[in-house]
Design a protein around this motif. Structure first.
Motif: not given
Length: 412
Positions: A62-64, A102-103, A107-110, A176-177
């Motif tokens: 649901s969130s980074t 990497l998750v 629109d983000y890569a964690v 990091f994100i």
């Protein structure tokens, strides 16, 4: 939201090692490379356990922040599991693994990372290394003591400062994100690829616009062509793009794809090749966490190497200067075997040397003032002397002077 894009994973034993201690995972939202260490069985187990534990995170978040926390907790749980496994199987003591994960969340890569496997981002024609190697030589690079190019060939380039192992229940993991965008191409790889293929060739392969699977095959071919002294594992993730969206079951490669228990096969005898002299060393464990005393010795050894390198440069520079000086001396001595006829203010003079000069330094000196007045010479001969007349030797110069003297006498 389920990640929209395509991916591929591939792993190969390489040309030297007897088994594959790497593992890779490409799922719906999760992508991982783990490079095992600790012998022919330990590395297999460590990387397989890491993949099995992290695979539980292959789900929409649901969130980074939630994804980042889940990655940290999962890697810490893996460390605990490694410790417990060694407690049951003491012969696996010393095993460990790198983890680069990497998750994708919207629109983000964690990203989570420990060790010397790498994550790259290829965006708009530029390849960028996103993770930092947790190695001894990377510390030397960061401190400015060696260059990145020197790090590629440093004899201690495989010494890890941080790793997910069976000794530390609370490993220090980089997380990091980063924002990502359609058209991005992410590359996760073990050092079996990055240690053989430089960034320029990696970027060229990624730039061709091939599907992830074909691109991974191309990168693997380059690594094998380069000798592949270590296991090679590659995961490619395209964000959006022209290729089909990944919807199938996860792709698991390397040792994690065959979890049939722990076997300890005998190592094959090391073989070296004149084409790839580093292959012999590649059969030895390449990753380990050094203790403080060992690190001090490595630092001192590097200082000795730096001193030897400086002395080598100084000696080389002195030798070059000596060679230049010797060449100049030989050239100057040759000029002093030449003669020519010229003029001073009013008489004909025999000069030793050549008519040229080096800056303000002339390469000739007066050898003999003949006493022949320029005014006594015919106009043509006077002009010829003023332009200088070359002579093959001193005797040739004397013959020219005798002829000029006769002309001067006839003119009078």
């Amino acid at each position: 939201m389920v990640f929209q894009g395509s991916s591929a994973a591939i792993s190969h034993t390489g040309k030297v090692r007897s088994n594959n201690q790497d593992s890779g995972y490409a799922g719906s939202n999760l992508f991982v490379v783990a490079d095992g260490m600790g012998g022919h069985a330990g590395g297999d187990v460590a990387s397989s356990l890491a993949i099995a534990r992290l695979a539980l995170l292959d789900q929409p978040f649901s969130s980074t922040a939630e994804a980042e926390l889940a990655l940290r907790d999962s890697i810490a749980d893996t460390a605990t599991e490694l410790i417990e496994t060694v407690g049951r199987r003491p012969e696996l003591a010393g095993m460990g693994t790198t983890v680069s994960a990497l998750v994708m969340v919207d629109d983000y890569a964690v990203i989570a990372h420990i060790g010397d496997s790498r994550i790259y981002l290829y965006r708009e024609g530029t390849l960028t290394q996103i993770t930092t190697d947790h190695t001894f030589v990377q510390r030397l690079v960061d401190s400015g003591r060696i260059t990145p190019e020197e790090a590629r060939y440093h004899p201690r380039r495989s010494v890890l400062m941080r790793v997910l192992g069976d000794m530390d229940p609370d490993p220090e993991v980089d997380t990091f994100i980063m924002p990502t965008q359609p058209g991005d191409r992410w590359l996760l790889c073990s050092d079996g690829l990055s240690g053989v293929l430089d960034d320029a060739h990696t970027a060229k392969a990624l730039s061709q616009g091939l599907a992830p699977g074909r691109t991974a095959d191309l990168l693997l071919k380059h690594a094998l062509d380069g000798g592949a002294p270590d296991n090679v594992t590659i995961v490619i993730v395209d964000v959006g793009g022209q290729h089909p969206v990944f919807l199938g079951t996860p792709t698991i490669v390397g040792s994690a794809s065959n979890p049939i228990g722990v076997e300890v096969p005998a190592a094959r005898p090391g073989r070296s090749s004149w084409l790839h002299p580093n292959r012999q060393a590649a059969n030895e464990p390449t990753h380990f966490e050094p203790d403080a005393e060992f690190l001090e010795e490595l630092i001192e050894e590097d200082r000795r190497r730096a001193r030897r390198r400086r002395i080598g440069w100084i000696v080389g520079f002195v030798l070059v200067l000596a060679a230049i000086a010797a060449s100049l001396a030989v050239a100057y001595n040759w000029t002093q075997t030449r003669y020519y006829i010229g003029a001073d203010d009013d008489t004909v003079v025999v000069y030793r040397g050549v008519q040229q000069s080096i800056g303000p330094i002339p390469l000739s000196t007066p050898h003999e003032d003949t006493g022949i007045a320029l005014a006594d010479l015919p106009d043509f001969e006077r002009a010829t002397v003023e332009r200088t007349i070359s002579a093959r030797s001193l005797s040739d110069a004397e013959l020219i002077v005798d002829r000029l003297r006769d002309m001067a006498g006839a003119e009078n």
